[in-house]
Design an enzyme around this catalytic site. Structure first.
Site, PDB file in Angstrom:
ATOM      1  N   GLY A   8       0.849  -1.199   0.000  1.00  0.00           N
ATOM      2  CA  GLY A   8       0.000   0.000   0.000  1.00  0.00           C
ATOM      3  C   GLY A   8       0.879   1.241   0.000  1.00  0.00           C
ATOM      4  O   GLY A   8       0.506   2.300   0.526  1.00  0.00           O
ATOM      5  N   ASP A  52      -0.522  -7.271  -5.624  1.00  0.00           N
ATOM      6  CA  ASP A  52      -1.830  -7.304  -4.951  1.00  0.00           C
ATOM      7  C   ASP A  52      -1.679  -8.116  -3.666  1.00  0.00           C
ATOM      8  O   ASP A  52      -1.327  -9.292  -3.722  1.00  0.00           O
ATOM      9  CB  ASP A  52      -2.859  -7.964  -5.899  1.00  0.00           C
ATOM     10  CG  ASP A  52      -4.257  -7.973  -5.313  1.00  0.00           C
ATOM     11  OD1 ASP A  52      -4.406  -7.689  -4.105  1.00  0.00           O
ATOM     12  OD2 ASP A  52      -5.199  -8.275  -6.063  1.00  0.00           O
ATOM     13  N   TYR A 143     -15.646   0.039   7.999  1.00  0.00           N
ATOM     14  CA  TYR A 143     -14.211   0.261   8.208  1.00  0.00           C
ATOM     15  C   TYR A 143     -13.849   0.031   9.682  1.00  0.00           C
ATOM     16  O   TYR A 143     -12.894  -0.676  10.001  1.00  0.00           O
ATOM     17  CB  TYR A 143     -13.903   1.687   7.775  1.00  0.00           C
ATOM     18  CG  TYR A 143     -12.497   2.177   7.995  1.00  0.00           C
ATOM     19  CD1 TYR A 143     -11.435   1.636   7.297  1.00  0.00           C
ATOM     20  CD2 TYR A 143     -12.237   3.244   8.873  1.00  0.00           C
ATOM     21  CE1 TYR A 143     -10.142   2.121   7.465  1.00  0.00           C
ATOM     22  CE2 TYR A 143     -10.955   3.739   9.043  1.00  0.00           C
ATOM     23  CZ  TYR A 143      -9.908   3.176   8.335  1.00  0.00           C
ATOM     24  OH  TYR A 143      -8.634   3.668   8.502  1.00  0.00           O
TER      25      TYR A 143
HETATM   26  P1  NAD Z   1      -4.603   5.164   1.097  1.00  0.00           P
HETATM   27  O1  NAD Z   1      -5.968   4.823   0.642  1.00  0.00           O
HETATM   28  O2  NAD Z   1      -4.058   6.506   0.783  1.00  0.00           O
HETATM   29  O3  NAD Z   1      -3.561   4.080   0.557  1.00  0.00           O
HETATM   30  C1  NAD Z   1      -3.847   2.717   0.556  1.00  0.00           C
HETATM   31  C2  NAD Z   1      -3.083   2.111  -0.586  1.00  0.00           C
HETATM   32  O4  NAD Z   1      -3.372   0.712  -0.597  1.00  0.00           O
HETATM   33  C3  NAD Z   1      -3.505   2.668  -1.959  1.00  0.00           C
HETATM   34  O5  NAD Z   1      -2.390   3.191  -2.644  1.00  0.00           O
HETATM   35  C4  NAD Z   1      -4.100   1.464  -2.677  1.00  0.00           C
HETATM   36  O6  NAD Z   1      -3.802   1.429  -4.066  1.00  0.00           O
HETATM   37  C5  NAD Z   1      -3.407   0.309  -1.943  1.00  0.00           C
HETATM   38  N1  NAD Z   1      -4.162  -0.933  -2.064  1.00  0.00           N
HETATM   39  C6  NAD Z   1      -5.496  -1.107  -1.983  1.00  0.00           C
HETATM   40  N2  NAD Z   1      -5.803  -2.405  -2.185  1.00  0.00           N
HETATM   41  C7  NAD Z   1      -4.627  -3.050  -2.392  1.00  0.00           C
HETATM   42  C8  NAD Z   1      -4.298  -4.395  -2.675  1.00  0.00           C
HETATM   43  N3  NAD Z   1      -5.241  -5.326  -2.792  1.00  0.00           N
HETATM   44  N4  NAD Z   1      -2.979  -4.708  -2.804  1.00  0.00           N
HETATM   45  C9  NAD Z   1      -2.023  -3.765  -2.694  1.00  0.00           C
HETATM   46  N5  NAD Z   1      -2.279  -2.470  -2.451  1.00  0.00           N
HETATM   47  C10 NAD Z   1      -3.573  -2.123  -2.316  1.00  0.00           C
HETATM   48  O7  NAD Z   1      -4.539   4.893   2.658  1.00  0.00           O
HETATM   49  P2  NAD Z   1      -3.581   5.547   3.745  1.00  0.00           P
HETATM   50  O8  NAD Z   1      -4.226   6.788   4.209  1.00  0.00           O
HETATM   51  O9  NAD Z   1      -2.191   5.578   3.270  1.00  0.00           O
HETATM   52  O10 NAD Z   1      -3.765   4.489   4.919  1.00  0.00           O
HETATM   53  C11 NAD Z   1      -2.915   3.394   5.084  1.00  0.00           C
HETATM   54  C12 NAD Z   1      -3.383   2.581   6.276  1.00  0.00           C
HETATM   55  O11 NAD Z   1      -3.464   3.424   7.428  1.00  0.00           O
HETATM   56  C13 NAD Z   1      -4.780   1.977   6.122  1.00  0.00           C
HETATM   57  O12 NAD Z   1      -4.810   0.735   6.775  1.00  0.00           O
HETATM   58  C14 NAD Z   1      -5.667   2.945   6.855  1.00  0.00           C
HETATM   59  O13 NAD Z   1      -6.815   2.306   7.346  1.00  0.00           O
HETATM   60  C15 NAD Z   1      -4.761   3.368   7.983  1.00  0.00           C
HETATM   61  N6  NAD Z   1      -5.151   4.673   8.533  1.00  0.00           N
HETATM   62  C16 NAD Z   1      -5.014   5.810   7.781  1.00  0.00           C
HETATM   63  C17 NAD Z   1      -5.403   7.030   8.312  1.00  0.00           C
HETATM   64  C18 NAD Z   1      -5.271   8.313   7.536  1.00  0.00           C
HETATM   65  O14 NAD Z   1      -5.780   9.350   7.991  1.00  0.00           O
HETATM   66  N7  NAD Z   1      -4.618   8.312   6.366  1.00  0.00           N
HETATM   67  C19 NAD Z   1      -5.921   7.082   9.615  1.00  0.00           C
HETATM   68  C20 NAD Z   1      -6.107   5.903  10.326  1.00  0.00           C
HETATM   69  C21 NAD Z   1      -5.679   4.696   9.781  1.00  0.00           C
HETATM   70  C1  AKB Z   2     -10.646   7.849   7.720  1.00  0.00           C
HETATM   71  O1  AKB Z   2     -11.159   8.964   7.870  1.00  0.00           O
HETATM   72  O2  AKB Z   2     -11.225   6.845   7.279  1.00  0.00           O
HETATM   73  C2  AKB Z   2      -9.196   7.690   8.146  1.00  0.00           C
HETATM   74  C3  AKB Z   2      -9.136   7.205   9.544  1.00  0.00           C
HETATM   75  C4  AKB Z   2      -9.204   8.155  10.670  1.00  0.00           C
HETATM   76  O3  AKB Z   2      -9.033   6.028   9.767  1.00  0.00           O
HETATM   77  N1  AKB Z   2      -8.530   8.934   7.955  1.00  0.00           N
END
Ligand code: NAD
Ligand code: AKB
Length: 320
Positions: A8, A52, A143
Site C-alpha cells: 500500500g 496485490d 471500516y
Molecule cells: P490510502 O488509501 O491513501 O492508501 C492505501 C493504498 O493501498 C492505496 O495506494 C491502494 O492502491 C493500496 N491498495 C489497496 N488495495 C490493495 C491491494 N489489494 N494490494 C495492494 N495495495 C492495495 O490509505 P492511507 O491513508 O495511506 O492508509 C494506510 C493505512 O493506514 C490503512 O490501513 C488505513 O486504514 C490506515 N489509517 C489511515 C489514516 C489516515 O488518515 N490516512 C488514519 C487511520 C488509519
Molecule cells: C478515515 O477517515 O477513514 C481515516 C481514519 C481516521 O481512519 N482517515
C-alpha cells in the site's frame, strides 16, 4: 540487515513512509509495493513492484525471493469509501490482514509487522473526550468493524503464535505529498487544496465536528518509534491510541484565514457526518507516550503553515 516490504506504498502514508524507511535501512532494502505504481521519487530511489496483497501465492513468492524480514501492511479501504462497498471493503481489509498474519506465522525470517488501526475502532458508545486506551469499542462503520476485528486478530496472533506485530490507532492524518484515499477526516486536507486553488471550500462536516488529527511527519515518526521500541516495553498488543491534536472545521478555517483573509467556507454535511459523530473528539495517548515515547511536534498553527506552503508550492504559488 532488515529487508522491508511496504504494502500500500503508493497511498497517503506509504508515499511518505517509504522515503523515511529508506533513510534508515538503505534504499535497496525497502521495497515499495501497491496495486498502483508509486510516485517518481519512490520509484527512482529504490525497488518497487505492482503487487496485490490478496494474491497470496505471489506475495509469498515475493517475500521469500527478496528475503523480506519486516512488513508494513498499509493497504485498506478507508471509512468513506468502505460505506459505499461494504462487503468488498470488509473482504479487502480482513483478507489482506489475515494473509500478512499467516505469512508472519509461517516464515521465521519475518521478525516484525506493522499494521495500522484507526480511531474508527471507537463508536457512539465510546467516551468521546480524551478516549482512553482501554474502553468500549462498538464501531458502527464497516471500516471500524474491520479495524476492531483486525485488532483482535493481531493480539491473537501475538498471544498464540508469538508474532511481533505492532499497531497504532492513527487519528486523521494530514499531509500534502499524496492526497488521502477516501476517509472521513479527508476534509482537513481538502480544505487546504481548495483554499489555494479556488479560495472557497464546501465542507462535508459541520463546523463544530471535532476530530483528532495528526500531521504526517509526526505520524511517520511515531510509526518508526513504535517499530524500533524495545519489545519488552510494549504493554499493548492490539493497537496503541495516538491522539495528535483535536480541532473542528471552523477552527482550521480560521487558521487558514490568517494567511488568506478572503478564503470562505460553507457547510454541507453528507453521509460522513454520521461517521464523524460516532468517533472521538480527542484521544488519551498517555500509554503510547509512556511505553515508547510518543511525541507530537505539530500543533494547529505549525500544521497550517506547513500545509499551506506545501500545497501552494504544488500549484506554483507562494504563501507568506
Ligand atoms: P490510502 O488509501 O491513501 O492508501 C492505501 C493504498 O493501498 C492505496 O495506494 C491502494 O492502491 C493500496 N491498495 C489497496 N488495495 C490493495 C491491494 N489489494 N494490494 C495492494 N495495495 C492495495 O490509505 P492511507 O491513508 O495511506 O492508509 C494506510 C493505512 O493506514 C490503512 O490501513 C488505513 O486504514 C490506515 N489509517 C489511515 C489514516 C489516515 O488518515 N490516512 C488514519 C487511520 C488509519
Ligand atoms: C478515515 O477517515 O477513514 C481515516 C481514519 C481516521 O481512519 N482517515
Amino acid at each position: 540487515m532488515e529487508r522491508i516490504l511496504v504494502i500500500g506504498a503508493s497511498g497517503q502514508i506509504g508515499s511518505e513512509l517509504v522515503p523515511e524507511l529508506r533513510k534508515i535501512y538503505g534504499n535497496d532494502n525497502v521495497f515499495a509495493s501497491d496495486l498502483k505504481e508509486p510516485a517518481e521519487d519512490v520509484k527512482n530511489a529504490g525497488p518497487w513492484a505492482v503487487l496485490d496483497v490478496l494474491d497470496t501465492k505471489r506475495l509469498v513468492h515475493f517475500v521469500i525471493r527478496h528475503k523480506i524480514t519486516q512488513i508494513y501492511h498499509l493497504a485498506a479501504v478507508l471509512s468513506g469509501n468502505a460505506e459505499k462497498i461494504p462487503l468488498q471493503a470488509w473482504n479487502i481489509n480482513m483478507e489482506s490482514l489475515m494473509n500478512i498474519l499467516d505469512l508472519a506465522k509461517e516464515i521465521p525470517e519475518i521478525n516484525k509487522i506493522f499494521w495500522p488501526s484507526s480511531i474508527a475502532v471507537f463508536g457512539p458508545t465510546t467516551p468521546r473526550h480524551n478516549t482512553p486506551q482501554l474502553t468500549v469499542t462498538e464501531p458502527n462503520t464497516v471500516y471500524g468493524i474491520s479495524k476492531m476485528a483486525g485488532e483482535r486478530w493481531v493480539e491473537y496472533y501475538h498471544q498464540k503464535y508469538g508474532v511481533d506485530i505492532r499497531s497504532i490507532r492513527y487519528p486523521g492524518l494530514i499531509s500534502y505529498k499524496t492526497e488521502p484515499g477516501g476517509g472521513t477526516t479527508d476534509y482537513a486536507v481538502e480544505i487546504f487544496y481548495e483554499a489555494i486553488k479556488t479560495g472557497k471550500y464546501e465542507c462535508f462536516l459541520t463546523e463544530n465536528s471535532y476530530l483528532p488529527m495528526q500531521f504526517m511527519t509526526d505520524a511517520i515518526k511515531a510509526t518508526i518509534s513504535l517499530m524500533e521500541a524495545d519489545k519488552d516495553k510494549l504493554s499493548i498488543h492490539s493497537s496503541y491510541n495516538v491522539g495528535g491534536i483535536s480541532f473542528s472545521p471552523k477552527e482550521i478555517y480560521e487558521e487558514i484565514k490568517v494567511y488568506l483573509p478572503d478564503f470562505s467556507i460553507s457547510y454541507k454535511p453528507d453521509f460522513r457526518q454520521a461517521i464523524a459523530d460516532s468517533w472521538p473528539a480527542s484521544i488519551d495517548d498517555s500509554v503510547a507516550r509512556n511505553d515508547w515515547g510518543l511525541q507530537n511536534e505539530y500543533e494547529i498553527k505549525k500544521l497550517t503553515d506547513v500545509m499551506l506552503k506545501g500545497v501552494a508550492e504544488k500549484f506554483g504559488k507562494t504563501i507568506k
